[in-house]
Design a protein around this motif. Structure first.
Motif, short mmCIF file in Angstrom:
data_model
loop_
_atom_site.label_atom_id
_atom_site.label_comp_id
_atom_site.label_asym_id
_atom_site.label_seq_id
_atom_site.Cartn_x
_atom_site.Cartn_y
_atom_site.Cartn_z
N GLN A 183 0.84 -1.20 0.00
CA GLN A 183 0.00 0.00 0.00
C GLN A 183 0.87 1.25 0.00
O GLN A 183 1.88 1.32 0.71
CB GLN A 183 -0.91 0.00 1.22
CG GLN A 183 -1.89 1.16 1.24
CD GLN A 183 -2.88 1.05 2.40
OE1 GLN A 183 -2.91 0.04 3.09
NE2 GLN A 183 -3.66 2.08 2.60
N LEU A 184 0.48 2.23 -0.79
CA LEU A 184 1.25 3.47 -0.89
C LEU A 184 1.04 4.34 0.35
O LEU A 184 -0.04 4.37 0.93
CB LEU A 184 0.84 4.25 -2.13
CG LEU A 184 1.06 3.58 -3.49
CD1 LEU A 184 0.61 4.51 -4.61
CD2 LEU A 184 2.52 3.20 -3.70
N SER A 185 2.09 5.03 0.73
CA SER A 185 1.97 6.02 1.81
C SER A 185 1.19 7.22 1.28
O SER A 185 0.95 7.34 0.07
CB SER A 185 3.35 6.46 2.28
OG SER A 185 4.01 7.20 1.25
N ALA A 186 0.82 8.11 2.19
CA ALA A 186 0.08 9.32 1.79
C ALA A 186 0.90 10.14 0.79
O ALA A 186 0.36 10.65 -0.20
CB ALA A 186 -0.27 10.15 3.01
N TYR A 187 2.21 10.25 1.06
CA TYR A 187 3.09 11.00 0.14
C TYR A 187 3.15 10.33 -1.22
O TYR A 187 3.06 10.98 -2.26
CB TYR A 187 4.49 11.13 0.73
CG TYR A 187 5.50 11.66 -0.26
CD1 TYR A 187 5.56 13.01 -0.57
CD2 TYR A 187 6.37 10.78 -0.92
CE1 TYR A 187 6.48 13.49 -1.52
CE2 TYR A 187 7.28 11.24 -1.85
CZ TYR A 187 7.33 12.60 -2.15
OH TYR A 187 8.22 13.07 -3.08
N GLU A 188 3.33 9.00 -1.21
CA GLU A 188 3.43 8.26 -2.47
C GLU A 188 2.13 8.33 -3.26
O GLU A 188 2.14 8.46 -4.49
CB GLU A 188 3.80 6.80 -2.18
CG GLU A 188 5.22 6.64 -1.66
CD GLU A 188 5.47 5.26 -1.08
OE1 GLU A 188 6.63 4.83 -1.07
OE2 GLU A 188 4.49 4.60 -0.64
N MET A 189 1.00 8.24 -2.56
CA MET A 189 -0.29 8.34 -3.25
C MET A 189 -0.46 9.72 -3.86
O MET A 189 -0.98 9.87 -4.97
CB MET A 189 -1.42 8.04 -2.26
CG MET A 189 -2.82 8.14 -2.89
SD MET A 189 -3.04 7.04 -4.32
CE MET A 189 -3.11 5.45 -3.48
N SER A 190 -0.03 10.73 -3.14
CA SER A 190 -0.10 12.09 -3.66
C SER A 190 0.72 12.23 -4.94
O SER A 190 0.30 12.86 -5.91
CB SER A 190 0.40 13.09 -2.61
OG SER A 190 0.42 14.40 -3.13
N ASN A 191 1.90 11.61 -4.95
CA ASN A 191 2.76 11.63 -6.14
C ASN A 191 2.11 10.86 -7.29
O ASN A 191 2.15 11.31 -8.44
CB ASN A 191 4.11 11.03 -5.80
CG ASN A 191 5.10 11.15 -6.94
OD1 ASN A 191 5.20 10.28 -7.79
ND2 ASN A 191 5.84 12.27 -6.98
N MET A 192 1.50 9.71 -6.97
CA MET A 192 0.83 8.92 -8.01
C MET A 192 -0.30 9.71 -8.65
O MET A 192 -0.51 9.65 -9.87
CB MET A 192 0.29 7.63 -7.39
CG MET A 192 -0.47 6.75 -8.39
SD MET A 192 0.60 6.03 -9.65
CE MET A 192 1.19 4.59 -8.76
N LYS A 193 -1.03 10.46 -7.85
CA LYS A 193 -2.16 11.23 -8.37
C LYS A 193 -1.72 12.36 -9.29
O LYS A 193 -2.56 12.93 -10.01
CB LYS A 193 -2.97 11.80 -7.20
CG LYS A 193 -3.79 10.75 -6.46
CD LYS A 193 -4.63 11.39 -5.36
CE LYS A 193 -5.52 10.36 -4.68
NZ LYS A 193 -6.37 10.98 -3.62
#
Length: 346
Positions: A183-193
């Motif tokens: 599962q992606l971290s909040a930072y990683e998810m933000s980058n993915m978006k």
């Protein structure tokens, strides 16, 4: 609607017209699913024929030649998109979108002609990373949805191009984030978006890219309830092509194996799309997509959650994702028994 003799009825068939007795009284109403008891009654009371919905007709089974043709066209498009993807990754943003459009037309035309896009995609023999195949899958799923929505051929091809390019911005997402198995971290998810913005930046100055495609790439993750990204647009504010691609994107994503999540069957995906139509996805696009996709479920060999193997023989239009399944000589009506579900399409 078609007339059918009583001897040809199959348990699970759905009446499209009321059935009357000799006195003019309705004995079975439109929408009733036929059981053995009904067939026995018809024979006893000399009712020779009834009218059925067309939904019970069998979906065409594509020949090996047709499937191989699709595979060849699909493999060619995979190579073309993969080349473009790594070109973008290397920060070389110049390409001719109209040439790309011409290259994808043969694949789109093949799918539009045969219509059974699920059968075609299920028999793909191309081994490639999800993020490459996903672009081609969304392209053809978006194109056929546009056709089902009675859009003209030029718009259908534009939707196909938008579908192909919708995730091109992922070429600029950190490789470790894109392929992270957890599962992606909040930072990683933000980058993915950020990938939709990245994709927009890649193509915004390309004079060969239609403006409709540009908007679809940027806004395909917007949602009707305003909880999407990058701009939190509502349904009315989101370009229509982006809304079509959103449905195709979600359907392919959840029916594909990914590094962090196993695929679900097209039947389970059907339920997920239907649920999302009440929240984030355009309900009109979802309705058209699901009602047409459902016609391809007939003839599917499926594995039930209790381990049994059977064949889908009938689609109930009032419960499109809960079909009638024949297991040996037994009929299992999933629209009546919710303890049974379809785990996989074989």
């Amino acid at each position: 609607m078609r007339e059918i003799g009583i001897e040809e009825l199959v348990i699970g068939d759905c009446l499209s017209k009321d059935v009357y007795n000799d006195l003019g009284n309705i004995i079975l109403s439109q929408g009733t699913e036929i059981t053995k008891r009904h067939i026995d009654y018809f024979k006893k009371h000399s009712i020779d024929y009834v009218y059925l919905d067309e939904m019970d007709s069998e979906a065409p089974i594509l020949s090996n030649y047709e499937l191989q043709t699709f595979n060849d066209l699909y493999a060619n498009m995979i190579d073309i998109y993969k080349t473009l993807y790594f070109q973008i990754k290397a920060k070389h943003y110049e390409f001719d979108a109209m040439t790309l459009l011409d290259e994808i037309k043969p694949l789109v035309d093949h799918v539009l002609m045969d219509n059974d896009v699920l059968q075609c995609l299920r028999h793909v023999e191309v081994a490639e990373e999800y993020y490459i195949k996903h672009a081609v899958n969304v392209s053809v799923l978006s194109a056929i949805t546009a056709k089902w929505m009675n859009m003209d051929s030029e718009t259908v091809y534009t939707v196909a191009l938008a579908g192909l390019l919708h995730d091109i911005g992922k070429a600029l997402v950190d490789h470790n984030i894109l392929f992270k198995p957890d599962q992606l971290s909040a930072y990683e998810m933000s980058n993915m978006k950020e990938h939709s913005k990245f994709g927009y930046e890649v193509i915004k100055n390309n004079p060969t890219v239609p403006r409709e495609v540009l908007a679809a790439v940027l806004f395909h993750h917007e949602r009707s309830d305003g909880n999407g990204y990058p701009s939190g647009l509502t349904e009315e504010q989101t370009p229509f092509l982006a809304r079509i691609i959103a449905v195709a994107d979600v359907f392919d994503a959840i029916t594909s194996d990914r590094v962090y999540k196993e695929k679900v069957s097209s039947f389970k995906a059907f339920s997920i799309i239907k649920d999302e139509s009440f929240r984030g996805l355009d309900p009109r696009v979802c309705e058209v997509f699901l009602s047409n996709i459902a016609t391809f479920f007939v003839n599917n060999r499926v594995k039930l959650n209790d381990g049994r193997i059977g064949d889908v023989v009938y689609i109930n239009k009032y419960a499109l994702n809960r079909p009638l399944v024949r297991v040996n000589n037994e009929f299992v009506d999933l629209s009546m028994d919710y303890s049974v579900d379809i785990d996989d399409v074989l």
